[in-house]
Design a protein around this motif. Sequence first.
Motif, mmCIF file in Angstrom:
data_model
loop_
_atom_site.group_PDB
_atom_site.id
_atom_site.type_symbol
_atom_site.label_atom_id
_atom_site.label_comp_id
_atom_site.label_asym_id
_atom_site.label_seq_id
_atom_site.Cartn_x
_atom_site.Cartn_y
_atom_site.Cartn_z
ATOM 1 N N UNK A 309 37.337 10.079 6.935
ATOM 2 C CA UNK A 309 36.823 8.713 7.102
ATOM 3 C C UNK A 309 35.600 8.695 8.017
ATOM 4 N N UNK A 310 35.683 9.427 9.133
ATOM 5 C CA UNK A 310 34.559 9.462 10.060
ATOM 6 C C UNK A 310 33.356 10.169 9.439
ATOM 7 N N UNK A 311 33.620 11.241 8.721
ATOM 8 C CA UNK A 311 32.534 11.963 8.065
ATOM 9 C C UNK A 311 31.829 11.065 7.039
ATOM 10 N N UNK A 312 32.615 10.342 6.260
ATOM 11 C CA UNK A 312 32.031 9.428 5.264
ATOM 12 C C UNK A 312 31.214 8.329 5.932
ATOM 13 N N UNK A 316 27.340 7.740 5.098
ATOM 14 C CA UNK A 316 26.889 6.451 4.568
ATOM 15 C C UNK A 316 25.723 5.891 5.387
ATOM 16 N N UNK A 317 25.824 6.023 6.703
ATOM 17 C CA UNK A 317 24.725 5.565 7.552
ATOM 18 C C UNK A 317 23.443 6.322 7.214
ATOM 19 N N UNK A 318 23.573 7.620 7.056
ATOM 20 C CA UNK A 318 22.417 8.461 6.764
ATOM 21 C C UNK A 318 21.806 8.096 5.406
ATOM 22 N N UNK A 320 21.897 5.339 3.858
ATOM 23 C CA UNK A 320 21.313 3.999 3.889
ATOM 24 C C UNK A 320 20.064 3.938 4.765
ATOM 25 N N UNK A 321 19.707 5.070 5.345
ATOM 26 C CA UNK A 321 18.516 5.111 6.192
ATOM 27 C C UNK A 321 18.714 4.465 7.548
ATOM 28 N N UNK A 322 19.964 4.304 7.959
ATOM 29 C CA UNK A 322 20.253 3.691 9.251
ATOM 30 C C UNK A 322 20.316 4.757 10.336
ATOM 31 N N UNK A 323 19.870 4.378 11.519
ATOM 32 C CA UNK A 323 19.812 5.317 12.636
ATOM 33 C C UNK A 323 20.989 5.081 13.577
ATOM 34 N N UNK A 324 21.767 6.120 13.759
ATOM 35 C CA UNK A 324 22.907 6.053 14.676
ATOM 36 C C UNK A 324 22.689 7.036 15.815
ATOM 37 N N UNK A 342 28.964 17.508 11.596
ATOM 38 C CA UNK A 342 28.058 16.375 11.399
ATOM 39 C C UNK A 342 26.835 16.432 12.303
ATOM 40 N N UNK A 343 26.502 17.626 12.779
ATOM 41 C CA UNK A 343 25.369 17.748 13.693
ATOM 42 C C UNK A 343 24.085 17.212 13.075
ATOM 43 N N UNK A 344 23.891 17.435 11.780
ATOM 44 C CA UNK A 344 22.656 16.997 11.119
ATOM 45 C C UNK A 344 22.679 15.520 10.718
ATOM 46 N N UNK A 345 23.794 14.838 10.973
ATOM 47 C CA UNK A 345 23.890 13.427 10.602
ATOM 48 C C UNK A 345 23.548 12.497 11.764
ATOM 49 N N UNK A 346 23.395 13.056 12.954
ATOM 50 C CA UNK A 346 23.029 12.288 14.140
ATOM 51 C C UNK A 346 21.773 12.902 14.751
ATOM 52 N N UNK A 347 20.778 12.080 15.004
ATOM 53 C CA UNK A 347 19.510 12.600 15.509
ATOM 54 C C UNK A 347 19.482 12.681 17.032
ATOM 55 N N UNK A 348 20.035 11.654 17.708
ATOM 56 C CA UNK A 348 19.898 11.590 19.161
ATOM 57 C C UNK A 348 21.226 11.313 19.858
#
Length: 409
Positions: A309-312, A316-318, A320-324, A342-348
Amino acid sequence: MTQQQLTKNIEQNQENSLKESTCPNCGHHGLSIFYEVSKVPVHSCLMTSTQQEALDFPCGDIVLGYCDQCGFITNVAFDSKWSAYAPNYEDQQSFSPTFNKFAIDLANHLIEKYDLHNKDIIEIGCSKGDFLLLLCELGNNRGVGIDPSVVPGRVQSQAADRVKFIREYYDEHHAEYVGDFICCRHTLEHIQPTAEFVTKVRRSIGDRTQTTVFFEIPDTIRVLQDLAFEDIYYEHCSYFTPGSLARLFRSCGFEVIDLYRTYGEQYLLIEARPVATSSDKIHPLEESIEQTAEYVQAFATQIQNHLHKWRRHLENLKSQGKRAVIWGSGSKCVAFLTTLDAINLIEYVVDINPHRHGKFIPGVAKEIMSPEFLRTYQPDQVIVMNSIYRNEIQEMLTAMGVTSEVITF
């Protein structure tokens, strides 16, 4: 994966218990394996100066085993050679007003309950010395703090001239410093030979039976019930419930005075006193071994769906082009990103601790940013690693004009 497949995997893991593994709490041979994560950083809070150094950081495996004789949980794949705590181990929490209030309230509670005025206090695993200095300042006490990561002078205090810091691991030769009160906060979970360590503390006390000991650790029942995978990481090789903690202290020559939870039910605290003969006094908070087994089984059954669930959510955020961004760069953040791959799914990642800013997270290799960074970045979502800080963080975001959605576990 279906429920039937999950159950089959759990049963297979239990059948394949590592028979060569011995419970460090009670000595029982054969632990049931119920949770595994491979290739995680062996440290979460050792700060690295470059991204490459963070990328090259050594990794190990988490293989949690459950002891059906005493209820203790340990990482059977843990290797103590990685326990290299040093001044660049950055776990100071006193930059948070929420945490500071908790620490002050706890210090006042202990000072009042045990009349800690003009007394001699030793803290094992004192980190940068915040809490020991607080106890000495509020109670006019004298203190000795022992920790390989201590940085004398980091924390300013009126009690500084009454506190001595020793940059070492605690051992029996430190018995000369034992006085009226021994404090040990968030250290025992980093030690795998738990019975050996608590026995060492008991031997250090000797016949000074009026010495009170106080330990604080994470509560594992909450981790199991809440599926808090973010609280399972390599440095934490030992996982205690109220029952397994109390049983350990009794077996090592202590009587449990009190046992309780605090800080949003996240922390488990024990107050004990040395006794000459074994105590059989059971505290009401202690759960049975059978109850712990049920918590373990439920965790093992549900955790994979929770991780998916957390991975999805992040995917989904990524998409949709949303920044988390993640708020909190410590161990929870490392466990969150590495467990989910999920290192590549979060930028900062941001943190309020200024001693972390500009450093890189071990194994994750993200540069740690100041909260001020969010003024210009304006993320769509801020994922808070510890829900107890949500209000504090929301106030900071509002003051900075950041209108991001804030979510917690």
